[in-house]
Design a protein around this motif. Sequence first.
Motif, mmCIF file in Angstrom:
data_model
loop_
_atom_site.group_PDB
_atom_site.id
_atom_site.type_symbol
_atom_site.label_atom_id
_atom_site.label_comp_id
_atom_site.label_asym_id
_atom_site.label_seq_id
_atom_site.Cartn_x
_atom_site.Cartn_y
_atom_site.Cartn_z
ATOM 1 N N THR A 104 1.840 5.371 -0.661
ATOM 2 C CA THR A 104 1.370 6.758 -0.684
ATOM 3 C C THR A 104 1.425 7.286 -2.115
ATOM 4 O O THR A 104 2.388 7.040 -2.840
ATOM 5 N N ARG A 105 0.389 7.998 -2.520
ATOM 6 C CA ARG A 105 0.367 8.624 -3.840
ATOM 7 C C ARG A 105 0.614 10.124 -3.703
ATOM 8 O O ARG A 105 0.099 10.769 -2.808
ATOM 9 N N ARG B 59 0.861 -1.180 0.000
ATOM 10 C CA ARG B 59 0.000 0.000 0.000
ATOM 11 C C ARG B 59 0.899 1.232 0.000
ATOM 12 O O ARG B 59 1.605 1.496 0.981
ATOM 13 N N THR C 128 4.140 7.547 -6.888
ATOM 14 C CA THR C 128 3.981 6.781 -5.654
ATOM 15 C C THR C 128 5.278 6.871 -4.852
ATOM 16 O O THR C 128 6.305 7.349 -5.343
ATOM 17 N N ALA C 129 5.211 6.379 -3.631
ATOM 18 C CA ALA C 129 6.412 6.341 -2.808
ATOM 19 C C ALA C 129 7.505 5.512 -3.465
ATOM 20 O O ALA C 129 8.701 5.759 -3.263
#
Length: 265
Positions: free
Chosen positions: A34-35, A32, A45-46
């Motif tokens: 971060t965007r 999952r 994204t990360a």
Amino acid sequence: MIDSYAGLDDTGVAMAAARAGADVVRTMYGKRLTRIDKGAGDFATAADVEAEKTILGVLRAARPDDAVLGEEGGQQGAAEAVRQWLVDPLCGTLNYAVGNMTVAVNVALRDGAAAVADPFSGEVFFTDGATAGVRHDGSDARLAPTSATQLVDVNLDPPFPSAPGFRAVDLLAHPGFVERFRPRVVSTTLALTWVAAGKRAAYVTDGGDLSGSVHFAAGIALCRAAGCVVTGVDGAPLGPAGRGLVVAADAETHGVLMSLIRSGS
């Protein structure tokens, strides 16, 4: 590790940097993430950010006096630097974010060596500017373009600066295209390496001058070194006034595509 990077030639540096970024992309896959919103529906994204940091670490260790233009971090290094590296740490972010493995890591020295890493196949495509090859499982092989597959990748992502004169979607519907080729639609420049490697007959995208793009520079360098025919969608050489990109495995395929593009204009 720093000493080992410093001892590499430019091709080795490009390969090491691309492979290091690919390791990050592969490790972070499926998590999952971060965007980071970039506007107009685009995002990072990360994984994009972390991969670029890792690539920059390799480049700084190996070539501390060179400048870098990164997709996420922008221009870095001395403004007066003679040499500049172009970095796209994760081409195909939308694919990646939804669990699709069709992505690439692009690292290119402007007008010099370049490498494209496929994080999931383990292949690293590379060029010294004169010849092109692929390293996989410790073995190297020369890239050999061929149009035998008759598969043509067409990028349908915006912008479309050449419309209405040229629309990629119109090319797909052209009777001559349907008769001769089988279309594939992608959203990553990994497809450029597939042309150089003989996995695709051609690649077509709209756009402006793509020769200095962090997204396209590495793939263009690979294709040129492998012997592909590379022009804009108008058939002209790439450059400041360039329009998009047509990369074909051979002159015949390029000629057919240019004929179809012009007849649809």
